[in-house]
Design a protein around this motif. Structure first.
Motif, PDB file in Angstrom:
ATOM      1  N   ALA A 170       0.816  -1.220   0.000  1.00  0.00           N
ATOM      2  CA  ALA A 170       0.000   0.000   0.000  1.00  0.00           C
ATOM      3  C   ALA A 170       0.846   1.264   0.000  1.00  0.00           C
ATOM      4  O   ALA A 170       0.326   2.351  -0.255  1.00  0.00           O
ATOM      5  CB  ALA A 170      -0.923   0.008   1.213  1.00  0.00           C
ATOM      6  N   ARG A 171       2.148   1.132   0.284  1.00  0.00           N
ATOM      7  CA  ARG A 171       2.995   2.331   0.278  1.00  0.00           C
ATOM      8  C   ARG A 171       3.162   2.792  -1.171  1.00  0.00           C
ATOM      9  O   ARG A 171       3.633   2.048  -2.014  1.00  0.00           O
ATOM     10  CB  ARG A 171       4.366   2.021   0.900  1.00  0.00           C
ATOM     11  N   PRO A 172       2.765   4.044  -1.463  1.00  0.00           N
ATOM     12  CA  PRO A 172       2.812   4.498  -2.857  1.00  0.00           C
ATOM     13  C   PRO A 172       4.239   4.755  -3.328  1.00  0.00           C
ATOM     14  O   PRO A 172       5.143   5.018  -2.522  1.00  0.00           O
ATOM     15  CB  PRO A 172       1.995   5.792  -2.829  1.00  0.00           C
ATOM     16  N   VAL A 173       4.420   4.693  -4.633  1.00  0.00           N
ATOM     17  CA  VAL A 173       5.758   4.845  -5.210  1.00  0.00           C
ATOM     18  C   VAL A 173       6.360   6.212  -4.900  1.00  0.00           C
ATOM     19  O   VAL A 173       7.582   6.354  -4.841  1.00  0.00           O
ATOM     20  CB  VAL A 173       5.725   4.620  -6.739  1.00  0.00           C
ATOM     21  N   PHE A 174       5.514   7.226  -4.671  1.00  0.00           N
ATOM     22  CA  PHE A 174       6.036   8.564  -4.403  1.00  0.00           C
ATOM     23  C   PHE A 174       6.375   8.784  -2.927  1.00  0.00           C
ATOM     24  O   PHE A 174       6.904   9.823  -2.554  1.00  0.00           O
ATOM     25  CB  PHE A 174       5.037   9.635  -4.857  1.00  0.00           C
ATOM     26  N   TRP A 175       6.067   7.793  -2.066  1.00  0.00           N
ATOM     27  CA  TRP A 175       6.298   7.948  -0.628  1.00  0.00           C
ATOM     28  C   TRP A 175       7.734   7.540  -0.310  1.00  0.00           C
ATOM     29  O   TRP A 175       8.140   6.422  -0.621  1.00  0.00           O
ATOM     30  CB  TRP A 175       5.334   7.058   0.150  1.00  0.00           C
ATOM     31  N   PRO A 176       8.528   8.413   0.313  1.00  0.00           N
ATOM     32  CA  PRO A 176       9.922   8.053   0.594  1.00  0.00           C
ATOM     33  C   PRO A 176      10.012   6.840   1.514  1.00  0.00           C
ATOM     34  O   PRO A 176       9.132   6.618   2.353  1.00  0.00           O
ATOM     35  CB  PRO A 176      10.487   9.302   1.289  1.00  0.00           C
ATOM     36  N   GLU A 177      11.073   6.101   1.383  1.00  0.00           N
ATOM     37  CA  GLU A 177      11.304   4.977   2.294  1.00  0.00           C
ATOM     38  C   GLU A 177      11.444   5.507   3.713  1.00  0.00           C
ATOM     39  O   GLU A 177      12.168   6.470   3.955  1.00  0.00           O
ATOM     40  CB  GLU A 177      12.574   4.234   1.883  1.00  0.00           C
ATOM     41  N   PRO A 178      10.754   4.933   4.676  1.00  0.00           N
ATOM     42  CA  PRO A 178      10.851   5.427   6.054  1.00  0.00           C
ATOM     43  C   PRO A 178      12.297   5.423   6.557  1.00  0.00           C
ATOM     44  O   PRO A 178      13.046   4.463   6.320  1.00  0.00           O
ATOM     45  CB  PRO A 178       9.986   4.436   6.838  1.00  0.00           C
ATOM     46  N   ALA A 179      12.670   6.489   7.247  1.00  0.00           N
ATOM     47  CA  ALA A 179      14.044   6.616   7.737  1.00  0.00           C
ATOM     48  C   ALA A 179      14.424   5.478   8.674  1.00  0.00           C
ATOM     49  O   ALA A 179      15.584   5.051   8.719  1.00  0.00           O
ATOM     50  CB  ALA A 179      14.220   7.964   8.438  1.00  0.00           C
ATOM     51  N   VAL A 180      13.453   4.947   9.420  1.00  0.00           N
ATOM     52  CA  VAL A 180      13.761   3.878  10.361  1.00  0.00           C
ATOM     53  C   VAL A 180      14.181   2.600   9.644  1.00  0.00           C
ATOM     54  O   VAL A 180      14.848   1.741  10.230  1.00  0.00           O
ATOM     55  CB  VAL A 180      12.558   3.632  11.300  1.00  0.00           C
ATOM     56  N   PHE A 181      13.824   2.451   8.354  1.00  0.00           N
ATOM     57  CA  PHE A 181      14.323   1.309   7.588  1.00  0.00           C
ATOM     58  C   PHE A 181      15.849   1.334   7.524  1.00  0.00           C
ATOM     59  O   PHE A 181      16.505   0.294   7.597  1.00  0.00           O
ATOM     60  CB  PHE A 181      13.748   1.311   6.175  1.00  0.00           C
ATOM     61  N   ALA A 243       2.357   0.707  -4.561  1.00  0.00           N
ATOM     62  CA  ALA A 243       1.096   1.187  -5.113  1.00  0.00           C
ATOM     63  C   ALA A 243       1.310   2.357  -6.069  1.00  0.00           C
ATOM     64  O   ALA A 243       2.119   3.247  -5.810  1.00  0.00           O
ATOM     65  CB  ALA A 243       0.162   1.612  -3.980  1.00  0.00           C
ATOM     66  N   SER A 244       0.571   2.359  -7.167  1.00  0.00           N
ATOM     67  CA  SER A 244       0.559   3.506  -8.076  1.00  0.00           C
ATOM     68  C   SER A 244      -0.187   4.654  -7.400  1.00  0.00           C
ATOM     69  O   SER A 244      -0.976   4.433  -6.465  1.00  0.00           O
ATOM     70  CB  SER A 244      -0.129   3.142  -9.385  1.00  0.00           C
ATOM     71  N   PRO A 245       0.023   5.907  -7.844  1.00  0.00           N
ATOM     72  CA  PRO A 245      -0.743   7.012  -7.247  1.00  0.00           C
ATOM     73  C   PRO A 245      -2.249   6.792  -7.304  1.00  0.00           C
ATOM     74  O   PRO A 245      -2.960   7.033  -6.323  1.00  0.00           O
ATOM     75  CB  PRO A 245      -0.307   8.215  -8.088  1.00  0.00           C
ATOM     76  N   LEU A 246      -2.748   6.310  -8.456  1.00  0.00           N
ATOM     77  CA  LEU A 246      -4.187   6.073  -8.581  1.00  0.00           C
ATOM     78  C   LEU A 246      -4.642   4.959  -7.638  1.00  0.00           C
ATOM     79  O   LEU A 246      -5.681   5.063  -6.972  1.00  0.00           O
ATOM     80  CB  LEU A 246      -4.535   5.719 -10.022  1.00  0.00           C
ATOM     81  N   GLY A 247      -3.856   3.887  -7.580  1.00  0.00           N
ATOM     82  CA  GLY A 247      -4.208   2.786  -6.695  1.00  0.00           C
ATOM     83  C   GLY A 247      -4.191   3.201  -5.232  1.00  0.00           C
ATOM     84  O   GLY A 247      -5.049   2.781  -4.443  1.00  0.00           O
ATOM     85  N   PHE A 248      -3.226   4.043  -4.872  1.00  0.00           N
ATOM     86  CA  PHE A 248      -3.139   4.533  -3.499  1.00  0.00           C
ATOM     87  C   PHE A 248      -4.388   5.343  -3.143  1.00  0.00           C
ATOM     88  O   PHE A 248      -4.997   5.137  -2.086  1.00  0.00           O
ATOM     89  CB  PHE A 248      -1.878   5.384  -3.338  1.00  0.00           C
TER      90      PHE A 248
END
Length: 264
Positions: A170-181, A243-248
């Motif tokens: 569900a994490r969209p492609v435009f969402w940065p990878e969480p820093a805690v990763f 997730a794509s923007p539309l799918g998100f």
């Protein structure tokens, strides 16, 4: 990729009774694309059952096989192997709970459900006490503010590999990878991806997950995966698409409509 790998979907939901047949069908198709020549099993599904869900019990019960599939027990009471022709998929039981900090915690590989509302650290310790894996899965808006700080604190403060982190489709492609990763990577803690499908969405099991090096022993698959993850030298390689923007946007709208209707 060299050598054998096993695809694992680390965050699988079957929201409705009788849905495991569609879940297995989805997983078989997805795993075959990722792992066309399996050394052992085609792939592994880690169930994360919500309160009231009974997917694992249904699957493990005599005569509970979905149409077209046969199910056999393993040497563990928390796993079964579902077969269709030459396809073999391991299904491992587990739960999704909510901590006192409103963090989601996955208890992977246990038939004992931790109580909701406990402090996350207590839930994590309880899961480890059952020989299972505790995972803090990413979610939209769920790692912001105080909750995000609580996740980072747990990762930094707990012993190595006492808890793992989870990513999901569900994490969209435009969402940065969480820093805690990145913090987890520095400590040799694997990030475990999974589909985490919403209620009402078509089954997508197996389409997003992580590749574990080597073959998983179908006799004791939970122990095999646990042993792999406890080795800091082992990495889990993600596969599948975010997730794509539309799918998100579609998924978030569907989720909010369900909440307005009084459902998750």
């Amino acid at each position: 990729m060299s050598g054998s790998v096993t695809p694992v979907d680390w965050h699988v939901h079957a929201h409705r009774p009788g849905e495991m047949g569609a879940v297995l069908d989805s997983a078989a198709a997805a795993f075959a694309r990722v792992n066309p020549r399996p050394a052992s099993v085609l792939g592994v599904l880690m169930l994360t059952e919500m309160p009231g869900a009974t997917a694992f019990a249904e699957l493990a019960a005599p005569g509970g096989e979905p149409a077209g599939w046969s199910v056999r027990a393993t040497e563990e009471d928390v796993s079964v192997v579902a077969s269709r022709g030459s396809d073999e998929i391991v299904v491992i039981g587990g739960f999704q709970v909510t901590s006192a900090e409103r963090l989601e915690v996955l208890a992977l590989g246990t038939r004992v459900r931790p109580e909701d509302g406990q402090p996350a650290e207590r839930v994590i310790a309880e899961v480890a006490g059952h020989g299972a894996l505790a995972v803090l899965p990413w979610g939209v808006g769920k790692w912001l503010g105080a909750r995000g700080a609580a996740v980072a604190d747990l990762v930094k403060r707990l012993p190595p590999r006492a808890v793992f982190l989870g990513d999901n489709a569900a994490r969209p492609v435009f969402w940065p990878e969480p820093a805690v990763f990145r913090v987890a990577a520095e400590q040799g803690i694997a990030v475990l991806p999974g589909t985490d499908t919403l209620p009402g969405a078509p089954p997508a099991a197996g389409a997003f997950g992580g590749l574990v090096p080597g073959a998983v022993d179908p006799r004791r698959p939970r122990e095999a995966l646990r042993r792999v993850l406890m080795d800091p030298a082992v990495s889990v390689t993600p596969y599948g698409s975010l997730a794509s923007p539309l799918g998100f946007v579609r998924d978030q709208a569907m989720l909010r409509l369900r909440r307005l209707g009084g459902r998750r």
